[in-house]
Design an enzyme around this catalytic site. Structure first.
Site, mmCIF file in Angstrom:
data_model
loop_
_atom_site.group_PDB
_atom_site.id
_atom_site.type_symbol
_atom_site.label_atom_id
_atom_site.label_comp_id
_atom_site.label_asym_id
_atom_site.label_seq_id
_atom_site.Cartn_x
_atom_site.Cartn_y
_atom_site.Cartn_z
ATOM 1 N N THR A 192 0.851 -1.201 0.000
ATOM 2 C CA THR A 192 0.000 0.000 0.000
ATOM 3 C C THR A 192 0.881 1.243 0.000
ATOM 4 O O THR A 192 1.947 1.233 0.615
ATOM 5 C CB THR A 192 -0.822 0.009 1.314
ATOM 6 O OG1 THR A 192 -1.743 -1.062 1.246
ATOM 7 C CG2 THR A 192 -1.550 1.315 1.543
ATOM 8 N N ARG A 220 -14.521 -7.034 1.489
ATOM 9 C CA ARG A 220 -13.613 -6.755 2.617
ATOM 10 C C ARG A 220 -13.000 -5.350 2.485
ATOM 11 O O ARG A 220 -12.524 -4.958 1.437
ATOM 12 C CB ARG A 220 -12.509 -7.815 2.637
ATOM 13 C CG ARG A 220 -11.475 -7.632 3.743
ATOM 14 C CD ARG A 220 -10.215 -6.964 3.227
ATOM 15 N NE ARG A 220 -9.165 -6.926 4.250
ATOM 16 C CZ ARG A 220 -8.038 -6.239 4.121
ATOM 17 N NH1 ARG A 220 -7.805 -5.534 3.035
ATOM 18 N NH2 ARG A 220 -7.136 -6.241 5.073
ATOM 19 N N ASP A 223 -7.624 -1.427 6.477
ATOM 20 C CA ASP A 223 -7.420 -0.181 7.220
ATOM 21 C C ASP A 223 -7.295 1.043 6.308
ATOM 22 O O ASP A 223 -7.561 2.176 6.729
ATOM 23 C CB ASP A 223 -6.133 -0.281 8.053
ATOM 24 C CG ASP A 223 -4.918 -0.524 7.157
ATOM 25 O OD1 ASP A 223 -4.970 -1.471 6.332
ATOM 26 O OD2 ASP A 223 -3.935 0.219 7.257
ATOM 27 N N GLY A 246 -4.306 -5.075 7.502
ATOM 28 C CA GLY A 246 -5.275 -4.057 7.884
ATOM 29 C C GLY A 246 -6.095 -4.413 9.111
ATOM 30 O O GLY A 246 -6.400 -3.547 9.938
HETATM 31 C C1 SD4 Z 1 -4.908 -3.772 3.749
HETATM 32 N N1 SD4 Z 1 -3.182 -2.417 4.747
HETATM 33 O O1 SD4 Z 1 -5.763 -3.764 2.879
HETATM 34 C C2 SD4 Z 1 -3.658 -2.975 3.499
HETATM 35 C C3 SD4 Z 1 -2.686 -3.897 2.866
HETATM 36 C C4 SD4 Z 1 -1.378 -3.338 2.621
HETATM 37 O O2 SD4 Z 1 0.294 -3.225 1.172
HETATM 38 O O3 SD4 Z 1 -0.827 -2.552 3.348
HETATM 39 N N2 SD4 Z 1 -0.865 -3.716 1.508
HETATM 40 O O4 SD4 Z 1 -4.989 -4.430 4.780
#
Ligand code: SD4
Length: 332
Positions: A192, A220, A223, A246
């Site tokens: 992310t 789903r 975070d 997340g």
């Molecule tokens: C999530 N925090 O959807 C994100 C995933 C993530 O790099 O950080 N991916 O849970």
């Protein structure tokens, strides 16, 4: 001491304190102007090595006197548009029904915020999140409603998944007949982009955007679109963002926790470490549970911390551009 004077005194005290403890990552560059008003040297930080390219775009805005909000939006749009990126934007991985659903949020120095979740077929979720913030009375739009809003605002439809991602998905589907098996979080899934910026007027903003957990259950949300979890900004104190699993980040309202710890006087580094420790204390099983926080305070000091090794972030200021490995609690 009347309030205004006290505030000015505190600011100058802070400046003095910051200047006397300079180290490369805590290089607060407060400059007292002739009116004793403090301005800041801009700083931008963002998660992972794709942050390098994103920071360049954000820096273009900041170094030309632009504001932090425009900087973070421009910055993360670079990552969203990169079709080779499998965890952000149009090149992102799908959920287990084959749909690429994108999550993003943005927050400015006035605590205005906007967010989209499960947005499908729109290239720049961060700009849709900004439109939610600026053009509606809401904070969050999800699913079909978010898409309809984006189309009404003139955002173009795009087709996802892109062919390469579709091929990867078909292969995964064949190899994972039990589609409701617990999907594994692995190193590749943590990409992310979260970005935090401080502009020359001393204002903070942040942005966060992702395609989320590859092969997640349809519907789903992680975070990343949740203000207080994937991102939080309080212009009096600082800003924080998160990447990683997340569900664990939401459980402790991660980014809000980091900012509140900074409000209590902890440095960005200490605050990120304490938030990670909180996550660790709430989970018996830490197998594959990677979570990382990144923080920037009002004076330009930065910090980061992750559960496991392997997290890095891009840092850009007037005199430094670097990819920095974050400290961590344990090795994989
Ligand atoms: C999530 N925090 O959807 C994100 C995933 C993530 O790099 O950080 N991916 O849970």
């Amino acid at each position: 001491m009347e309030n205004n004077k006290r505030r000015r005194f505190l600011k100058l005290g802070l400046a003095g304190a910051a200047l006397s403890f300079i180290d490369p990552f805590k290089a607060s560059k407060l400059i007292a102007s002739t009116e004793n008003r403090l301005t800041s040297s801009p700083v931008v930080i963002s998660t992972w090595n794709h942050g390098i390219a994103a920071n360049k775009a954000a820096w273009e805005v900041l170094s030309n006197g632009g504001n932090a909000l425009d900087a973070v939006e421009s910055g993360v749009r670079v990552t969203e548009a990169d079709v080779s990126n499998r965890s952000v934007g149009i090149g992102g991985m799908p959920d287990r029904s084959g749909h690429v659903t994108l999550d993003a949020c943005i927050m400015d120095e006035n605590s205005n915020c906007g967010s989209v979740g499960c947005l499908e077929g729109i290239e720049h979720p961060i700009s849709v999140a900004r439109a939610v913030m600026e053009k509606t009375q809401h904070v969050m739009l999800v699913g079909d409603g978010a898409k309809q809003f984006a189309l009404d605002q003139g955002f173009q439809k795009i087709k996802t998944p892109i062919p390469e991602v579709k091929a990867e998905y078909q292969k995964w589907k064949k190899e994972n007949k039990d589609l409701f098996k617990k999907p594994e979080i692995n190193h590749e899934n943590h990409d992310t982009i979260g970005m935090l910026a401080l502009d020359a007027n001393g204002n903070l903003s942040g942005a966060c955007t992702t395609s989320g957990w590859a092969y997640k259950l349809p519907g789903r949300l992680g975070d990343s679109p949740i203000i207080g979890a994937g991102l939080f900004v309080d212009n009096e104190v600082g800003a924080a963002c998160a990447t990683g699993l997340g569900e664990a980040i939401i459980r402790i309202a991660g980014s809000h926790t980091v900012v509140e710890l900074m409000r209590q006087g902890y440095t960005p580094q200490e605050a990120c470490k304490m938030a990670v420790e909180r996550i660790i204390s709430k989970h018996k099983d830490l197998t594959n549970l990677q979570c990382c926080f990144l923080a920037l305070d009002k004076n330009g000091n930065v910090g980061s911390f992750s559960v496991y090794n392997g997290f890095n972030y891009a840092y850009t200021s007037a005199d430094k551009e670097a990819l920095i490995d974050a400290p961590f609690d344990r090795n994989w």
